[in-house]
Write an enzyme that holds these catalytic residues in place. Structure first.
Site, mmCIF file in Angstrom:
data_model
loop_
_atom_site.group_PDB
_atom_site.id
_atom_site.type_symbol
_atom_site.label_atom_id
_atom_site.label_comp_id
_atom_site.label_asym_id
_atom_site.label_seq_id
_atom_site.Cartn_x
_atom_site.Cartn_y
_atom_site.Cartn_z
ATOM 1 N N PHE A 1 -23.126 6.504 -2.590
ATOM 2 C CA PHE A 1 -23.538 5.606 -3.666
ATOM 3 C C PHE A 1 -22.912 5.945 -5.007
ATOM 4 C CE2 PHE A 1 -27.351 8.373 -2.900
ATOM 5 C CZ PHE A 1 -27.219 9.205 -4.010
ATOM 6 N N GLU B 1 -26.145 10.190 0.444
ATOM 7 C CA GLU B 1 -27.287 10.613 1.261
ATOM 8 C C GLU B 1 -26.831 10.770 2.706
ATOM 9 O OE1 GLU B 1 -31.735 10.891 0.685
ATOM 10 O OE2 GLU B 1 -30.113 10.434 -0.714
ATOM 11 N N ARG C 1 -28.829 19.226 -2.857
ATOM 12 C CA ARG C 1 -29.209 19.127 -4.266
ATOM 13 C C ARG C 1 -29.509 20.489 -4.861
ATOM 14 N NH1 ARG C 1 -34.063 15.260 -6.352
ATOM 15 N NH2 ARG C 1 -35.203 17.205 -6.596
ATOM 16 N N ARG D 1 -30.110 14.232 0.185
ATOM 17 C CA ARG D 1 -29.132 14.015 -0.895
ATOM 18 C C ARG D 1 -28.012 15.043 -0.732
ATOM 19 N NH1 ARG D 1 -29.657 12.628 -6.524
ATOM 20 N NH2 ARG D 1 -27.546 12.222 -7.302
ATOM 21 N N LYS E 1 -36.511 5.742 -10.108
ATOM 22 C CA LYS E 1 -36.835 5.564 -8.690
ATOM 23 C C LYS E 1 -38.243 5.002 -8.567
ATOM 24 C CE LYS E 1 -37.932 10.510 -8.158
ATOM 25 N NZ LYS E 1 -37.616 11.754 -7.419
ATOM 26 N N ARG F 1 -32.160 14.661 -15.775
ATOM 27 C CA ARG F 1 -33.124 13.653 -15.326
ATOM 28 C C ARG F 1 -33.505 12.825 -16.545
ATOM 29 N NH1 ARG F 1 -36.302 13.598 -10.846
ATOM 30 N NH2 ARG F 1 -36.136 15.834 -10.502
ATOM 31 N N LYS G 1 -33.709 3.324 -1.886
ATOM 32 C CA LYS G 1 -33.890 4.774 -1.918
ATOM 33 C C LYS G 1 -34.126 5.228 -0.483
ATOM 34 C CE LYS G 1 -36.185 8.668 -4.016
ATOM 35 N NZ LYS G 1 -35.952 9.435 -2.774
ATOM 36 N N GLU H 1 -30.528 -0.221 -5.767
ATOM 37 C CA GLU H 1 -30.128 0.241 -4.432
ATOM 38 C C GLU H 1 -31.389 0.682 -3.694
ATOM 39 O OE1 GLU H 1 -27.712 3.651 -5.168
ATOM 40 O OE2 GLU H 1 -26.469 2.632 -6.649
#
Length: 656
Positions: A405, A364, A336, A317, A515, A509, A312, A310
């Site tokens: 997303f 987003e 976030r 966010r 990313k 994470r 970025k 996708e």
């Protein structure tokens, strides 16, 4: 000095001795305790801040919780997590440093100079308060957790600073210096004890004899540590059900610098998934340490077919909650960092208020080019951040959409354990069914709100505020490289690569999401000013404003505070103290002699600096001891980089 394992304390700490069976779960029938004092909480916080050992912190918290009534344990757990109110509680203290400093100055009688010096010494208003209120050290200990809860409630309901100030003063007058320290820290949401909510959850589990996973699950569902404590005390954790309008943790992506690294890292993740052993970034190692040479090209290429890519986006966010049948029309947006930013985006509230199906979307918030169906630069969103009131002019100038997303919750079912491939299909169906109704909801709300507006018809007939993020399944590294270039040409930051098998892991994470966002460029700059940092960097000049050449002049273009080691920062702090031109207290202008190489993501127009530009997300790559100031980059080079950005070219085309 801190807490000892037996619950006793030395001269600098105090804790109520626990009941006859310290290992027993906390219940009201076992412990008939007096009201817990806020001093006990503050002393515990000081002890927690004095150790870096996670197990020791957890044991100290659990031991304290065992001494408390259920209601005080509920309050204490919340406050240890740095929250004045539970996430599901819409109340906020709305206290900033200005009003707290005013109250502290009034109560302590400190001069402006003394206030400034105390803050500079600690880099923390709470710690400064403890120093300034030392004359209150001998006062009786009277403040309880329940009284703090009551005063916080009064502050939240008070309208404006003038109504809040008397309640703040009442708290400070009742507080010992140590209590004042943590009252202010808690009010600011900046505890600095090294304790995250996850550790408090583990301590609750230890105190109540529950599984940590059960506490985490209940907290995620309920969004309220006090409610979870009550459920744990009653042995009813299994009764926890999902509540909307509190933020779930966001799943995060790990950065990679190249297509080759992305492919290799993703191969590691897919291999881990195949064995049921998903890796975190810490487990896998950083990009500079992870050995990827063993991965064969053929293997790496094949695993890409198990990923989607996708764009970025250069936005904010956000997690969107709506459709609660018990509260029709309610919509909430969370950042976030788990902040409620609903008021800053009324267009989204108006549009999604029409949905009656309970849903949580991850996505987003973007400024949107309606004519070309593209995201606009983040700089157009900046004026919205932190605002409680958005003007009609701001709404008219920059359309806002929610680019979805992922889908985390739908109509009573939490989707986190489903693989991304399944969540994506559900999200696509949701978008097909509701995109038009979101558009109609906004049109109806906007028309009703904007009767007689010249812009009403144009805006009401604009895009749906719900846009499904495009995604494609990968097939090769070449396709990934092309996808990155296409994303950049659309003005976006790069691409996201996501494993189709990945479950949604809040707050984690790992390597399942990557990313790819290459740095735009680097610049050699010279430091012109240095500021003292906060927290562990208090008293250290660690934030550096830097400039480029403009003929014979220097023009500031940004400020950076990341990228250097602690030892490098310590050396630079002393260097800048020795090379101070003018001391303004918290910030110093310094001789422009030290050159840094900085990287950044974008260049934006800015009135903040005389150069007219600002670097977005600057990071220090290295100290250039080898480069003289005469050879640093020029303002013309900054302008050249700015002009090369795809988003600028697009905006110029739109303005013609």
């Amino acid at each position: 000095m801190g807490f000892r394992p037996d619950g006793e304390c030395d001269s600098s700490s105090f804790i109520r001795k626990i009941g006859p069976n310290p290992a027993a779960p906390l219940t009201a029938s076992i412990f008939e305790t007096v009201a817990a004092t806020f001093l006990e909480f503050a002393q515990l916080c000081d002890a927690l801040a004095s150790t870096t050992k996670k197990l020791e912190k957890r044991a100290q918290i659990a031991d304290w919780l065992k001494t408390l009534s259920v209601e005080d344990a509920a309050r204490g757990s919340l406050y240890l997590a740095g929250q004045a109110f539970a996430e599901t509680d819409p109340r906020v203290l709305n206290l900033g440093g200005a009003i707290l400093s005013k109250a502290l100055a009034e109560e302590s009688g400190a001069s402006e100079a003394a206030m400034h010096e105390a803050y500079r010494r600690h880099g923390d208003l709470g710690a400064a308060a403890a120093d300034l209120l030392l004359r209150q050290a001998g006062k009786p200990v009277t403040l309880t957790l329940a009284q703090v809860e009551e005063r916080f409630s009064q502050i939240a309901s008070a309208k404006g600073p003038s109504a809040k100030l008397p309640v703040i003063l009442e708290l400070l007058r009742a507080a010992t210096p140590l209590e004042a320290k943590y009252l202010i820290k808690l009010a600011l949401g900046d505890m600095r004890t090294g304790v995250k909510q996850s550790l408090v959850e583990e301590a609750i589990a230890a105190a109540f004899g529950a599984e940590a996973s059960a506490i985490r699950q209940a907290t995620m569902l309920k969004g309220s540590l006090p409610e979870v404590v009550r459920l744990a005390a009653a042995g009813r954790l299994q009764e926890a059900r999902m509540s909307l309008f509190h933020p779930l943790g966001f799943m995060l992506a790990s950065p990679v610098d190249s297509v080759d690294e992305a492919v290799a890292r993703f191969a590691v993740e897919v291999a881990a998934e195949a064995t049921g052993n998903q890796l975190s970034v810490d487990e896998a190692g950083s990009s500079s340490k992870l050995d990827l040479s063993f991965i064969e090209t053929e293997v790496a290429q094949s695993v890409l077919k198990e990923a989607q890519v996708e764009d970025k986006y250069d936005g904010i966010r956000a997690q969107l909650h709506c459709g609660d049948p018990e509260q029709p029309g309610r919509v909430a947006l969370f950042s976030r960092s788990r902040d409620n930013m609903t008021a800053a985006f009324p267009e989204l509230i108006e549009a999604f208020a029409s949905l009656h199906l309970p849903v949580i979307l991850d996505g987003e918030i973007l400024a949107w080019d309606v004519a070309n169906s593209r995201a606009l630069p983040f700089s157009l969103l900046q004026k919205r951040i932190g605002r409680k009131k958005v003007t009609d002019e701001m709404r008219e100038q920059t359309p806002i959409i929610f680019m979805a997303f992922d889908l985390l919750y739908l109509d009573g079912e939490l989707m986190l354990e489903r693989p991304l491939s399944a969540r994506r299909k559900i999200l696509e169906e949701f978008a097909r069914n509701h995109t038009d109704s979101v558009r109609a909801g906004f049109r109806e709300a906007h028309t009703a709100r904007s009767q007689g507006s010249l812009f009403s018809e144009e805006i009401a007939d604009g895009p749906s505020r719900l846009v499904l993020a495009p995604a494609i399944v990968l097939s090769s590294a070449e396709q990934l490289d092309q996808a990155y270039m296409d994303a950049r040409n659309r003005g976006n930051e790069g691409v996201m690569i996501k494993s189709l098998a990945s479950i949604y892991q809040p707050g984690r994470r790992g390597l399942a999401w990557l990313k790819l966002k290459r740095e735009l460029a680097t610049l050699d700059v010279v430091v012109t000013a240095a500021e003292f940092g906060h927290g562990r960097r208090a008293g250290i000049l660690s934030d550096y404003t830097f400039a480029v050449r403009d003929g014979e002049q220097l023009r500031n273009v940004g400020k950076a505070y990341s990228g250097l080691t602690d030892s490098e920062i310590a050396e630079l702090s002393q260097f800048f103290k020795d090379h101070t031109v003018e001391d303004f207290g918290y910030v110093r202008s310094v001789e422009p002699v030290l050159v840094l190489e900085v990287a950044f993501n974008n260049v934006t127009r800015s009135d903040r600096h005389a150069s007219g530009f600002a670097l977005r997300f600057p990071r220090i790559l290295r100290i250039r001891q080898d480069k003289p100031v005469a050879e640093i980059d020029s303002l013309a080079r900054v302008e050249e980089i700015y002009a090369s950005q795809p988003e600028l070219i697009r905006n110029e085309e739109l303005s013609q």
